[in-house]
Motif scaffolding. Structure first.
Motif, mmCIF file in Angstrom:
data_model
loop_
_atom_site.group_PDB
_atom_site.id
_atom_site.type_symbol
_atom_site.label_atom_id
_atom_site.label_comp_id
_atom_site.label_asym_id
_atom_site.label_seq_id
_atom_site.Cartn_x
_atom_site.Cartn_y
_atom_site.Cartn_z
ATOM 1 N N GLU A 45 42.668 38.527 41.669
ATOM 2 C CA GLU A 45 42.625 37.186 41.087
ATOM 3 C C GLU A 45 43.583 36.282 41.836
ATOM 4 O O GLU A 45 44.524 36.747 42.475
ATOM 5 N N TYR A 80 41.530 33.198 49.355
ATOM 6 C CA TYR A 80 42.225 32.545 48.238
ATOM 7 C C TYR A 80 43.090 31.435 48.820
ATOM 8 O O TYR A 80 44.090 31.709 49.484
ATOM 9 N N HIS A 129 41.936 33.184 38.029
ATOM 10 C CA HIS A 129 40.590 33.762 38.024
ATOM 11 C C HIS A 129 40.292 34.413 39.366
ATOM 12 O O HIS A 129 40.982 34.168 40.365
ATOM 13 N N ALA A 152 37.932 35.166 42.771
ATOM 14 C CA ALA A 152 37.161 34.315 43.669
ATOM 15 C C ALA A 152 35.705 34.288 43.218
ATOM 16 O O ALA A 152 35.175 35.278 42.715
ATOM 17 N N HIS A 153 35.052 33.153 43.399
ATOM 18 C CA HIS A 153 33.672 33.001 42.922
ATOM 19 C C HIS A 153 32.710 33.957 43.630
ATOM 20 O O HIS A 153 31.690 34.353 43.056
ATOM 21 N N ASP A 154 33.034 34.339 44.860
ATOM 22 C CA ASP A 154 32.162 35.252 45.592
ATOM 23 C C ASP A 154 32.561 36.721 45.411
ATOM 24 O O ASP A 154 31.989 37.601 46.047
#
Length: 247
Positions: free
Chosen positions: A150, A167, A113, A115-117
């Protein structure tokens, strides 16, 4: 070049090379493997090439990167992820680079996935080796090249060998012979120039570097990265312990 029968007789088993685009090449991973005596069996499943049912006649395999995602629904993506059971079952050396590492993680139950940011890694970024990584290789490059949006989760029972800032999972080993790298050490200068031209629209993404930084970074950071790659390939495909000098 004249045919050298002694060189031919001493060649090692072919390394299976999986690429994802018509014009993709294995870069200096391929060059270094050939210099070390291996031949290359290049397959492009995205273009219809089959993957072997066994690696009995191969010395190992490498799955390279590509613009697609390990989460894509394409049949060849699913086929490659499922095929990873072959080197794992047969305990043959396997190296996944970027997409290939993400496929390995996914095969082992990890998630792939962004990165959340929303940050990406496109350019040169710091690499931090872990204690387990340094036990395998005393010296790792301090800066490495990336081109991805990702990342992968560390699979269960895998050893994290190197981390990054945006990451955290950058290199890992699963078992004795399966390896994953999030970064790219395989790029020749011509490959990097091509990526900078064709990937320019991504340079405005969060945390991405502009094209000039890619090429300037190569002048500063590529020599130790190249030296590290040669040592790393010997460890992966020949099991040679590394005691190289500082990079």
């Amino acid at each position: 070049m004249l045919f050298d029968p002694s060189r031919q007789q001493s060649r090692k088993p072919a390394i299976l090379v999986v690429l994802h685009q018509e014009r993709s090449t294995p870069g200096r991973v391929g060059q270094m493997l050939e210099d070390k005596g291996y031949s290359l069996d290049i397959r492009r499943p995205a273009l219809g090439d089959p993957l072997p049912d066994t690696l009995a006649n191969h010395g190992g395999a490498v799955i390279f990167g590509g613009p697609m995602s390990a989460n894509d629904p394409h049949d060849y993506v699913k086929t490659e992820i499922d095929w990873l059971k072959v080197p794992l079952k047969e305990d043959k050396p396997f190296l996944g680079i970027c997409l290939g590492a993400q496929m390995l993680s996914k095969h082992l139950g990890g998630k792939v996935h962004a990165a959340h940011d929303g940050q990406v890694e496109i350019g040169w970024y710091p690499l931090h080796s872990t204690e387990k990584g340094r036990l395998l290789m005393p010296h790792w490059p301090k800066m490495v090249y990336h081109f991805h949006r990702e990342g992968f989760e560390l699979p269960r029972s895998a050893d994290l060998l190197a981390t990054g800032d945006a990451y955290p999972n950058q290199a890992f080993r699963y078992g004795q012979n399966a390896w994953g790298l999030q970064f790219h050490a395989e790029l020749t200068r011509a490959m990097m120039q091509r990526w900078v031209v064709h990937g320019a629209e991504r340079f405005t993404m969060p945390n991405a570097q502009v094209g000039s930084q890619h090429l300037e970074g190569r002048m500063m950071f590529d020599t130790p990265l190249r030296a590290w790659l040669s040592n790393f390939l010997e460890m992966v495909f020949e099991g040679k312990p590394q005691r190289q000098k500082a990079l």
